[in-house]
Design a protein around this motif. Structure first.
Motif, PDB file in Angstrom:
ATOM      1  N   ILE A  80       0.828  -1.203   0.000  1.00  0.00           N
ATOM      2  CA  ILE A  80       0.000   0.000   0.000  1.00  0.00           C
ATOM      3  C   ILE A  80       0.864   1.255   0.000  1.00  0.00           C
ATOM      4  CG2 ILE A  80      -0.340  -0.111   2.504  1.00  0.00           C
ATOM      5  CD1 ILE A  80      -2.728   1.312  -0.141  1.00  0.00           C
ATOM      6  N   LEU A  91      -1.493  11.431  -9.605  1.00  0.00           N
ATOM      7  CA  LEU A  91      -2.259  12.645  -9.309  1.00  0.00           C
ATOM      8  C   LEU A  91      -1.495  13.898  -9.722  1.00  0.00           C
ATOM      9  CD1 LEU A  91      -3.846  11.751  -5.856  1.00  0.00           C
ATOM     10  CD2 LEU A  91      -5.029  12.124  -8.029  1.00  0.00           C
ATOM     11  N   LEU A 120     -14.848   5.232   1.956  1.00  0.00           N
ATOM     12  CA  LEU A 120     -14.815   6.284   0.945  1.00  0.00           C
ATOM     13  C   LEU A 120     -15.940   7.282   1.181  1.00  0.00           C
ATOM     14  CD1 LEU A 120     -13.929   4.360  -2.334  1.00  0.00           C
ATOM     15  CD2 LEU A 120     -12.624   6.179  -1.246  1.00  0.00           C
ATOM     16  N   LEU A 123     -15.115   9.594   3.951  1.00  0.00           N
ATOM     17  CA  LEU A 123     -14.098  10.555   3.514  1.00  0.00           C
ATOM     18  C   LEU A 123     -14.722  11.686   2.710  1.00  0.00           C
ATOM     19  CD1 LEU A 123     -11.051   8.509   2.254  1.00  0.00           C
ATOM     20  CD2 LEU A 123     -11.032  10.505   3.748  1.00  0.00           C
ATOM     21  N   LYS A 127     -14.961  15.636   3.336  1.00  0.00           N
ATOM     22  CA  LYS A 127     -14.414  16.639   2.421  1.00  0.00           C
ATOM     23  C   LYS A 127     -15.485  17.640   2.014  1.00  0.00           C
ATOM     24  CE  LYS A 127     -10.851  15.836  -0.586  1.00  0.00           C
ATOM     25  NZ  LYS A 127      -9.538  15.940   0.042  1.00  0.00           N
TER      26      LYS A 127
ATOM     27  N   LEU B 102      -5.973   2.314  -1.336  1.00  0.00           N
ATOM     28  CA  LEU B 102      -5.386   3.148  -2.387  1.00  0.00           C
ATOM     29  C   LEU B 102      -6.321   4.283  -2.763  1.00  0.00           C
ATOM     30  CD1 LEU B 102      -3.325   3.748  -4.578  1.00  0.00           C
ATOM     31  CD2 LEU B 102      -4.444   2.055  -6.023  1.00  0.00           C
ATOM     32  N   GLN B 104      -8.785   5.399  -1.080  1.00  0.00           N
ATOM     33  CA  GLN B 104      -8.971   6.299   0.052  1.00  0.00           C
ATOM     34  C   GLN B 104      -7.850   7.331   0.101  1.00  0.00           C
ATOM     35  OE1 GLN B 104      -9.357   3.284   3.087  1.00  0.00           O
ATOM     36  NE2 GLN B 104     -11.139   2.524   1.962  1.00  0.00           N
ATOM     37  N   HIS B 105      -6.654   6.850  -0.057  1.00  0.00           N
ATOM     38  CA  HIS B 105      -5.533   7.785  -0.059  1.00  0.00           C
ATOM     39  C   HIS B 105      -5.705   8.849  -1.138  1.00  0.00           C
ATOM     40  CE1 HIS B 105      -1.429   9.351  -0.172  1.00  0.00           C
ATOM     41  NE2 HIS B 105      -1.420   9.102  -1.466  1.00  0.00           N
ATOM     42  N   MET B 106      -6.093   8.406  -2.302  1.00  0.00           N
ATOM     43  CA  MET B 106      -6.186   9.346  -3.414  1.00  0.00           C
ATOM     44  C   MET B 106      -7.274  10.385  -3.186  1.00  0.00           C
ATOM     45  SD  MET B 106      -5.440   6.920  -6.710  1.00  0.00           S
ATOM     46  CE  MET B 106      -5.227   8.293  -7.840  1.00  0.00           C
ATOM     47  N   LYS B 108      -8.383  11.298  -0.353  1.00  0.00           N
ATOM     48  CA  LYS B 108      -7.953  12.131   0.755  1.00  0.00           C
ATOM     49  C   LYS B 108      -7.015  13.230   0.259  1.00  0.00           C
ATOM     50  CE  LYS B 108      -7.314   9.194   4.037  1.00  0.00           C
ATOM     51  NZ  LYS B 108      -6.754   8.297   5.066  1.00  0.00           N
TER      52      LYS B 108
END
Lengths: 154, 154
Positions: A80, A91, A120, A123, A127, B102, B104-106, B108
């Motif tokens: 990960i 990105l 998700l 999150l 946001k 993955l 989630q990270h993106m 975030k």
DNA sequence: GCGGTTCGACTACATCTGTAGACGATGCAC
DNA sequence: GTGCATCGTCTACAGATGTAGTCGAACCGC
């Protein structure tokens, strides 16, 4: 100080990802096991796998423990974490309004568990709230549509 | 058959993404304009940019129209389409349970508009429903931790 | 029409990547 | 203890990539 395990690890190449995929899945592996899987899966010769294992050790993605005349290989970075770096690179290539569509595509084409989806969702909710709040205290008029335009009816 | 504009375009390299980023942002550009931006942004010599522009034309990412003694360059593939391919590559490297984290990270670490977030939300909702439905006909306990979804025999 | 400027093409060259063979060291079976 | 299988290292080599120089052609200002 030696930078043999740099805090900014080199990116993996295509083939290296494949080998790491195998080792990550097995947690640890003898060369032989990797040959076998890689042979079946990618039709690589053992020599190719050997080279890649070596390069991965050099890049700091695998560490080894001697056992008999060979090594046990095991990941020194998690899957990960590595994926996250790769994601950041991706990105960073997204220009202006493309990040949203990019993520939409990824979510659409991924298979995710219920739990993943839940996370998700949370999150995103968070946001949205953050956005709303920052839009609230910054009363710059009702027409700040942000740099990313809305592309309706694509 | 000629594959000059293959339906499976080659991936972009790091430097090539940067140049494409400039051209995508400007929609179309003379070499000079790209030199200028790239010179400022990456401290590249014009020669470097020329080489990259050429390679991008060869790879089919840029097309040209002659104007005076030079070209106008413009993208022949959209940024988002290119990003999607790169995203697919990234996703293909995600093993078993890593896709969720993955994404989630993106999410975030991305800056997304309200609209973007809305769309994501809808997508996720839809996926949850689909999951629920397919899970409905096979009773699963409250602890389905499964990383890979249970897909019905394809 | 001449000269400076800029263009694109070609060339260059070090490094990285994909793929693999050769080879000496070592372990295992007998 | 002798072979054979296997290991890891070294070497190889073509193609991709990063970065840039050279050069003839074409344009623009005068």
């Amino acid at each position: 100080m030696a930078d043999d395990e740099s805090n900014v690890p080199k990116e993996l190449s295509r083939s290296e990802w494949k080998v790491m995929g195998i080792v990550w899945s097995m947690q640890k592996a003898m060369a032989r096991e990797v040959y076998t899987v890689a042979g079946e899966q990618f039709d690589w010769s053992p020599a190719t796998v050997k080279t890649l294992l070596k390069r991965l050790v050099d890049k700091g993605y695998l560490k080894t423990t001697q056992v008999g005349n060979g090594f046990v290989y095991r990941p020194s970075r998690t899957a990960i974490a590595s994926l996250r770096s790769a994601a950041d690179t991706l990105l960073s290539n997204a220009i202006d309004g493309t990040t949203g569509p990019l993520l939409q595509h990824m979510v659409k084409s991924s298979s995710l568990t219920h739990d993943d989806l839940d996370e998700l969702q949370q999150l995103i909710e968070a946001k949205k709230n953050a956005l709303a709040k920052s839009a609230g205290n910054q009363k710059t008029g009702p027409n700040q549509k942000s740099n990313t335009q809305k592309r309706r009816g694509s």
